[in-house]
Design a protein around this motif. Structure first.
Motif, mmCIF file in Angstrom:
data_model
loop_
_atom_site.group_PDB
_atom_site.id
_atom_site.type_symbol
_atom_site.label_atom_id
_atom_site.label_comp_id
_atom_site.label_asym_id
_atom_site.label_seq_id
_atom_site.Cartn_x
_atom_site.Cartn_y
_atom_site.Cartn_z
ATOM 1 N N VAL A 84 44.198 38.161 41.172
ATOM 2 C CA VAL A 84 43.026 37.300 40.991
ATOM 3 C C VAL A 84 41.788 38.066 41.437
ATOM 4 O O VAL A 84 41.889 39.081 42.123
ATOM 5 C CB VAL A 84 43.157 35.986 41.807
ATOM 6 C CG1 VAL A 84 44.249 35.098 41.224
ATOM 7 C CG2 VAL A 84 43.404 36.285 43.287
ATOM 8 N N MET A 114 45.905 31.491 42.026
ATOM 9 C CA MET A 114 46.225 31.925 40.661
ATOM 10 C C MET A 114 46.594 30.778 39.717
ATOM 11 O O MET A 114 47.446 29.951 40.021
ATOM 12 C CB MET A 114 47.360 32.944 40.705
ATOM 13 C CG MET A 114 47.637 33.606 39.373
ATOM 14 S SD MET A 114 48.920 34.886 39.520
ATOM 15 C CE MET A 114 47.970 36.243 40.190
ATOM 16 N N LEU A 119 47.859 33.243 33.936
ATOM 17 C CA LEU A 119 48.898 34.250 34.177
ATOM 18 C C LEU A 119 49.768 34.421 32.940
ATOM 19 O O LEU A 119 50.038 35.540 32.498
ATOM 20 C CB LEU A 119 49.755 33.833 35.376
ATOM 21 C CG LEU A 119 51.022 34.656 35.636
ATOM 22 C CD1 LEU A 119 50.672 36.089 36.030
ATOM 23 C CD2 LEU A 119 51.884 34.008 36.728
#
Ligand SMILES: *Cc1c(COP(=O)(O)O)cnc(C)c1O
Length: 369
Positions: A84, A114, A119
């Motif tokens: 991040v 996150m 992701l």
């Protein structure tokens, strides 16, 4: 405590109050063994047990813990590592140090850790590892992140430098990733009287690599069998101090959470965004709120004698020291970087000081309407 003394963001005096440091320090002095001895060995055992991992390899600081963790996973030049961009450039430093390329994903607007959706999107292109920062003491969505990352073939490194002792139903912070890194910098929830760090894991194979990497790449004395070795060791004095402090960590975290809870109750109706968890998954390393007009707010508090700080003002992908190979769209990271502000929250902060923070923050919003 003097009424008009400024309220600091952190006080080592208050945080270490009542601890007898002379006994552990003199134990080391009188043993005349200063590096990689009994204290380090015992602390590593005790810390691994505390976290719920099988192995702990102590190192010189939290930044090198991250760097050495990446090296143990074989991350090097040409590799991409996800992280991040709102966590103070620590993971970015480690990724750069091993010659890899950071890939930034956005954070969740509530937890500021996150974002799993972000992701997932980033994992369409191969990455070697994912570094997950449990920011401000709040655990990231680590179980889902682990599953998503492993399904894409990426290793998971937890950055627990701000979250010693945080836990979920299924385990403690640092017991979920392939490796987990800790810092014992003096202001952390578990702090030494100097620098210190550790990596925990349940893999004997990774632990064996870490042991070589932290000491010259040696397998045995003067036999260099691992490339990229360095000298990164926790010293006996710091280990002895940490052994005294570790049993107190949970009660200190409880104190931090109690202060955070008091703030949250007092600020519930103010136009600020507050931490969204006060449970066991949050150890209140930093009490961070989000405000508009941050500058006006911090100037006002400063005049009232309340220290504040910003963690962190410049997102990693906006730092100017490195040229990025890719471009990143991180709307949440960008917007929060101009809003976040940390208020005093540490064990030993008195009720009177906490009340002064509450009054100052409350009066700021009163005089604004
Ligand atoms: C403090 C910190 C580090 C670095 O630890 P040092 O011991 O200062 O090197 C890494 N990651 C996070 C999230 C931190 O807060």
């Amino acid at each position: 405590m003097e009424v008009n003394q400024p309220v600091p963001l952190f006080s080592a005096v208050a945080a270490n109050a009542g601890i007898d440091f002379s006994e552990p320090l003199m134990r080391v002095v009188n043993r005349h063994w200063y590096i990689l001895g009994e204290e380090v060995k015992s602390f590593e055992r005790e810390f691994a047990d505390y976290v719920g991992a099988t192995r702990c390899v102590s190192v010189a600081n939290g930044s090198e813990a991250l760097e050495i963790a990446l090296l143990s996973l074989g991350v090097g030049p040409g590799d991409r590592v996800i992280t991040v961009a709102n966590a103070g450039f620590y993971s970015s430093t480690a990724i750069r140090a091993v010659g890899a390329e950071p890939v930034y994903v956005d954070v969740d607007d509530e937890s500021l850790t996150m974002c799993t959706e972000s992701l997932r999107n980033a994992l369409f292109t191969p990455v070697k590892a994912v570094i997950v920062t449990h920011l401000y003491g709040r655990m990231a969505d680590i179980e889902n992140i682990y599953e998503i990352s492993k399904a894409a073939g990426a290793a998971v490194v937890e950055d627990c430098a701000q979250s010693h002792g945080a836990r979920l139903a299924n385990g403690q912070c640092g017991s979920f990733g392939d490796l987990a890194c800790f810092s014992f910098y003096p202001t952390k929830n578990l702090g030494a009287l100097g620098d210190g760090g550790a990596i925990v894991t349940c893999s004997d194979e990774l632990a064996a690599r870490l042991l070589k990497l932290r000491q010259y790449g040696w397998s045995t004395k003067y036999h260099v069998t691992s490339a990229s070795g360095r000298n990164s060791r926790l010293d006996e004095m710091q280990a002895a101090i940490l052994r005294v402090k570790l049993p107190l960590l949970d009660q200190w975290n409880e104190q931090r959470r109690a202060i955070a809870k008091k703030y949250c109750e007092a600020f519930a109706n103010l136009p600020v965004k507050l931490p969204t968890s006060l449970g066991d998954d949050y150890v209140a390393h930093l009490f961070v709120i989000r405000v508009e007009d941050r500058e006006t707010f911090t100037t006002y508090l400063s005049k009232q004698g309340i220290a504040t700080d910003v963690h962190y003002p410049v997102p990693d992908h906006r730092q100017t020291a490195y040229v990025l190979k890719e471009t990143f769209e991180l709307p949440v990271t960008e917007s929060i970087s101009s809003q976040v502000v940390s208020l005093p929250c540490f064990p030993g902060l008195s009720d009177a000081q906490t009340n002064r923070v509450v009054e100052a923050v409350t009066s700021y919003f009163k005089q604004r309407v």
